[in-house]
Design a protein around this motif. Structure first.
Motif, PDB file in Angstrom:
ATOM      1  N   VAL A  54     126.324  53.604 -55.553  1.00 42.39           N
ATOM      2  CA  VAL A  54     127.330  54.384 -56.279  1.00 42.39           C
ATOM      3  C   VAL A  54     127.185  55.863 -55.925  1.00 42.39           C
ATOM      4  O   VAL A  54     128.171  56.546 -55.632  1.00 42.39           O
ATOM      5  CB  VAL A  54     127.217  54.165 -57.803  1.00 42.39           C
ATOM      6  CG1 VAL A  54     128.100  55.131 -58.567  1.00 42.39           C
ATOM      7  CG2 VAL A  54     127.574  52.724 -58.160  1.00 42.39           C
ATOM      8  N   LEU A  55     125.954  56.359 -55.937  1.00 47.70           N
ATOM      9  CA  LEU A  55     125.728  57.761 -55.574  1.00 47.70           C
ATOM     10  C   LEU A  55     126.209  58.044 -54.156  1.00 47.70           C
ATOM     11  O   LEU A  55     126.841  59.071 -53.898  1.00 47.70           O
ATOM     12  CB  LEU A  55     124.245  58.113 -55.701  1.00 47.70           C
ATOM     13  CG  LEU A  55     123.699  58.219 -57.115  1.00 47.70           C
ATOM     14  CD1 LEU A  55     122.184  58.381 -57.083  1.00 47.70           C
ATOM     15  CD2 LEU A  55     124.335  59.383 -57.860  1.00 47.70           C
ATOM     16  N   ALA A  56     125.924  57.150 -53.237  1.00 44.93           N
ATOM     17  CA  ALA A  56     126.347  57.339 -51.852  1.00 44.93           C
ATOM     18  C   ALA A  56     127.865  57.366 -51.741  1.00 44.93           C
ATOM     19  O   ALA A  56     128.427  58.177 -51.001  1.00 44.93           O
ATOM     20  CB  ALA A  56     125.766  56.233 -50.964  1.00 44.93           C
ATOM     21  N   ALA A  57     128.542  56.513 -52.480  1.00 41.49           N
ATOM     22  CA  ALA A  57     130.006  56.487 -52.452  1.00 41.49           C
ATOM     23  C   ALA A  57     130.591  57.795 -52.982  1.00 41.49           C
ATOM     24  O   ALA A  57     131.675  58.209 -52.564  1.00 41.49           O
ATOM     25  CB  ALA A  57     130.543  55.310 -53.252  1.00 41.49           C
ATOM     26  N   LEU A  58     129.863  58.450 -53.869  1.00 43.07           N
ATOM     27  CA  LEU A  58     130.299  59.752 -54.399  1.00 43.07           C
ATOM     28  C   LEU A  58     129.920  60.906 -53.476  1.00 43.07           C
ATOM     29  O   LEU A  58     130.304  62.042 -53.708  1.00 43.07           O
ATOM     30  CB  LEU A  58     129.687  59.996 -55.780  1.00 43.07           C
ATOM     31  CG  LEU A  58     130.250  59.171 -56.925  1.00 43.07           C
ATOM     32  CD1 LEU A  58     129.375  59.322 -58.162  1.00 43.07           C
ATOM     33  CD2 LEU A  58     131.693  59.582 -57.221  1.00 43.07           C
ATOM     34  N   GLY A  59     129.133  60.603 -52.449  1.00 41.08           N
ATOM     35  CA  GLY A  59     128.676  61.655 -51.543  1.00 41.08           C
ATOM     36  C   GLY A  59     127.455  62.387 -52.066  1.00 41.08           C
ATOM     37  O   GLY A  59     127.123  63.467 -51.596  1.00 41.08           O
ATOM     38  N   CYS A  60     126.775  61.787 -53.043  1.00 38.55           N
ATOM     39  CA  CYS A  60     125.570  62.394 -53.627  1.00 38.55           C
ATOM     40  C   CYS A  60     124.335  61.799 -52.971  1.00 38.55           C
ATOM     41  O   CYS A  60     124.384  60.752 -52.350  1.00 38.55           O
ATOM     42  CB  CYS A  60     125.512  62.119 -55.130  1.00 38.55           C
ATOM     43  SG  CYS A  60     126.860  62.843 -56.072  1.00 38.55           S
ATOM     44  N   ARG A  61     123.219  62.475 -53.148  1.00 36.40           N
ATOM     45  CA  ARG A  61     121.959  61.956 -52.646  1.00 36.40           C
ATOM     46  C   ARG A  61     120.887  62.154 -53.705  1.00 36.40           C
ATOM     47  O   ARG A  61     121.040  62.956 -54.630  1.00 36.40           O
ATOM     48  CB  ARG A  61     121.555  62.624 -51.347  1.00 36.40           C
ATOM     49  CG  ARG A  61     121.164  64.065 -51.516  1.00 36.40           C
ATOM     50  CD  ARG A  61     120.616  64.638 -50.237  1.00 36.40           C
ATOM     51  NE  ARG A  61     119.811  65.805 -50.570  1.00 36.40           N
ATOM     52  CZ  ARG A  61     119.739  66.868 -49.847  1.00 36.40           C
ATOM     53  NH1 ARG A  61     120.407  66.948 -48.720  1.00 36.40           N
ATOM     54  NH2 ARG A  61     118.977  67.878 -50.204  1.00 36.40           N
ATOM     55  N   VAL A  62     119.785  61.463 -53.532  1.00 37.95           N
ATOM     56  CA  VAL A  62     118.654  61.572 -54.441  1.00 37.95           C
ATOM     57  C   VAL A  62     117.508  62.216 -53.667  1.00 37.95           C
ATOM     58  O   VAL A  62     117.185  61.789 -52.564  1.00 37.95           O
ATOM     59  CB  VAL A  62     118.209  60.181 -54.957  1.00 37.95           C
ATOM     60  CG1 VAL A  62     116.955  60.290 -55.796  1.00 37.95           C
ATOM     61  CG2 VAL A  62     119.332  59.530 -55.740  1.00 37.95           C
ATOM     62  N   ASP A  63     116.926  63.240 -54.245  1.00 40.57           N
ATOM     63  CA  ASP A  63     115.739  63.862 -53.675  1.00 40.57           C
ATOM     64  C   ASP A  63     114.564  63.578 -54.596  1.00 40.57           C
ATOM     65  O   ASP A  63     114.662  63.802 -55.804  1.00 40.57           O
ATOM     66  CB  ASP A  63     115.913  65.380 -53.550  1.00 40.57           C
ATOM     67  CG  ASP A  63     116.928  65.767 -52.490  1.00 40.57           C
ATOM     68  OD1 ASP A  63     117.074  65.025 -51.500  1.00 40.57           O
ATOM     69  OD2 ASP A  63     117.577  66.802 -52.659  1.00 40.57           O
ATOM     70  N   VAL A  64     113.478  63.111 -54.029  1.00 41.02           N
ATOM     71  CA  VAL A  64     112.270  62.864 -54.795  1.00 41.02           C
ATOM     72  C   VAL A  64     111.298  63.999 -54.493  1.00 41.02           C
ATOM     73  O   VAL A  64     110.993  64.271 -53.334  1.00 41.02           O
ATOM     74  CB  VAL A  64     111.635  61.502 -54.421  1.00 41.02           C
ATOM     75  CG1 VAL A  64     110.335  61.293 -55.159  1.00 41.02           C
ATOM     76  CG2 VAL A  64     112.620  60.384 -54.709  1.00 41.02           C
ATOM     77  N   VAL A  65     110.844  64.663 -55.537  1.00 40.01           N
ATOM     78  CA  VAL A  65     109.915  65.771 -55.381  1.00 40.01           C
ATOM     79  C   VAL A  65     108.563  65.327 -55.911  1.00 40.01           C
ATOM     80  O   VAL A  65     108.437  64.964 -57.087  1.00 40.01           O
ATOM     81  CB  VAL A  65     110.412  67.023 -56.141  1.00 40.01           C
ATOM     82  CG1 VAL A  65     109.433  68.160 -55.987  1.00 40.01           C
ATOM     83  CG2 VAL A  65     111.800  67.411 -55.672  1.00 40.01           C
ATOM     84  N   ARG A  66     107.583  65.342 -55.055  1.00 41.04           N
ATOM     85  CA  ARG A  66     106.242  64.921 -55.449  1.00 41.04           C
ATOM     86  C   ARG A  66     105.616  65.987 -56.347  1.00 41.04           C
ATOM     87  O   ARG A  66     105.944  67.172 -56.248  1.00 41.04           O
ATOM     88  CB  ARG A  66     105.399  64.699 -54.204  1.00 41.04           C
ATOM     89  CG  ARG A  66     105.929  63.499 -53.394  1.00 41.04           C
ATOM     90  CD  ARG A  66     105.239  63.332 -52.082  1.00 41.04           C
ATOM     91  NE  ARG A  66     103.797  63.196 -52.257  1.00 41.04           N
ATOM     92  CZ  ARG A  66     102.950  63.255 -51.239  1.00 41.04           C
ATOM     93  NH1 ARG A  66     103.386  63.438 -50.006  1.00 41.04           N
ATOM     94  NH2 ARG A  66     101.666  63.124 -51.450  1.00 41.04           N
ATOM     95  N   PRO A  67     104.724  65.571 -57.212  1.00 42.40           N
ATOM     96  CA  PRO A  67     104.061  66.533 -58.099  1.00 42.40           C
ATOM     97  C   PRO A  67     103.410  67.662 -57.310  1.00 42.40           C
ATOM     98  O   PRO A  67     102.816  67.443 -56.248  1.00 42.40           O
ATOM     99  CB  PRO A  67     102.988  65.693 -58.812  1.00 42.40           C
ATOM    100  CG  PRO A  67     103.471  64.293 -58.722  1.00 42.40           C
ATOM    101  CD  PRO A  67     104.227  64.206 -57.426  1.00 42.40           C
ATOM    102  N   GLY A  68     103.554  68.869 -57.818  1.00 40.11           N
ATOM    103  CA  GLY A  68     102.945  70.024 -57.172  1.00 40.11           C
ATOM    104  C   GLY A  68     103.704  70.574 -55.983  1.00 40.11           C
ATOM    105  O   GLY A  68     103.255  71.495 -55.323  1.00 40.11           O
ATOM    106  N   ARG A  69     104.855  70.022 -55.712  1.00 43.92           N
ATOM    107  CA  ARG A  69     105.666  70.487 -54.573  1.00 43.92           C
ATOM    108  C   ARG A  69     106.955  71.103 -55.080  1.00 43.92           C
ATOM    109  O   ARG A  69     107.471  70.721 -56.128  1.00 43.92           O
ATOM    110  CB  ARG A  69     106.012  69.316 -53.644  1.00 43.92           C
ATOM    111  CG  ARG A  69     104.824  68.520 -53.187  1.00 43.92           C
ATOM    112  CD  ARG A  69     104.522  68.803 -51.747  1.00 43.92           C
ATOM    113  NE  ARG A  69     103.294  68.170 -51.337  1.00 43.92           N
ATOM    114  CZ  ARG A  69     103.201  67.296 -50.363  1.00 43.92           C
ATOM    115  NH1 ARG A  69     104.260  66.928 -49.704  1.00 43.92           N
ATOM    116  NH2 ARG A  69     102.035  66.802 -50.028  1.00 43.92           N
TER     117      ARG A  69
END
Length: 72
Positions: A54-69
């Motif tokens: 669903v996110l891809a169809a909207l043109g969105c992306r998910v970013d995962v940020v590791r702790p401390g970064r």
């Protein structure tokens, strides 16, 4: 984003901003209308892979940020 309700609200807001109806986004994402309705309502047990579609169809992306970064 703290919870699934906020995640669903974000998807709903973006869908509306793009002028899409739920059935249109569901079809573009390859998911069922019921799934999209539940996703937008913040159902905690939705399938993650479908949520990503669903996110891809909207043109969105998910970013995962590791702790401390820093994001980015």
């Amino acid at each position: 984003m703290d919870d699934v309700t906020a995640f669903g609200a974000l998807i709903r807001q973006e869908r509306k901003a793009q002028g899409l109806r739920q059935d249109e986004l569901a079809a573009a994402s390859g998911v069922g209308l019921r799934f999209l309705v539940e996703l937008e309502r913040g159902k905690p047990t939705v399938q993650f892979g479908k949520a990503l579609a669903v996110l891809a169809a909207l043109g969105c992306r998910v970013d995962v940020v590791r702790p401390g970064r820093q994001p980015g």
